[in-house]
Design a protein around this motif. Sequence first.
Motif: not given
Length: 214
Positions: A174-176, A180-184, A198-199
């Motif tokens: 969903a975030a991708r 947006a940039r994604v932090v896992g 994740a980024d």
Amino acid sequence: MLAAIFDMDGVIADTNPYHTIAWREYYQRNGKPLSDADFVRYVSGNHNRAIVQHLFDGQTLTDEEAYRLGDEKEALFREIYAPHIVPVPGLPDFLRALKRAGIKTAVGTSAPVENLDFVMEKLGLRDYFDVLLHEKLVSRPKPDPEIYQRAMHLLGVSPEESVIFEDSMTGIRAARAAGARVVGVATTHTVEELQAVADVVIRDFEGLNLEKLL
């Protein structure tokens, strides 16, 4: 980064072990076991309607029935989790750092409003967030990006100006999709699993430097 947007379960509080307990008990009450693998596949990051449909596979549930069944399980979860609730390590300090830096914040969770209120009030975090979104404020659950798109709209930021913190594969998709940039956050999945999608990957918020995300 002008905005930080957080999933709730597994990001703000490591609720998933207690959701597992609650779902297993609820599945057992309804005559179906729930393995660790099935929890990750059918439960983690998924909307309750999809989960209860798996539980009651073969039955056609109305929206009203699905919400009622989901609410039963969530009430059980809150009862089980209440004596144990704590934030993911380092989160309160990180939220304070975001506020000092003037970075806008939101929560975008697939959980019901009762769980969102429960976590915010028990942890005393409500004042740290500018926007709070839950399942009934969107029409399409994750992995659809609607909840994150709406959060960015309400915060007045673009995807390029936003960082989303997620723990589940469904949430990361969903975030991708929101751009947006994604932090896992490695509560539900391992660091190695998250590094593929994740980024940035963190175990928790302890010592997390804002400069790493800007």
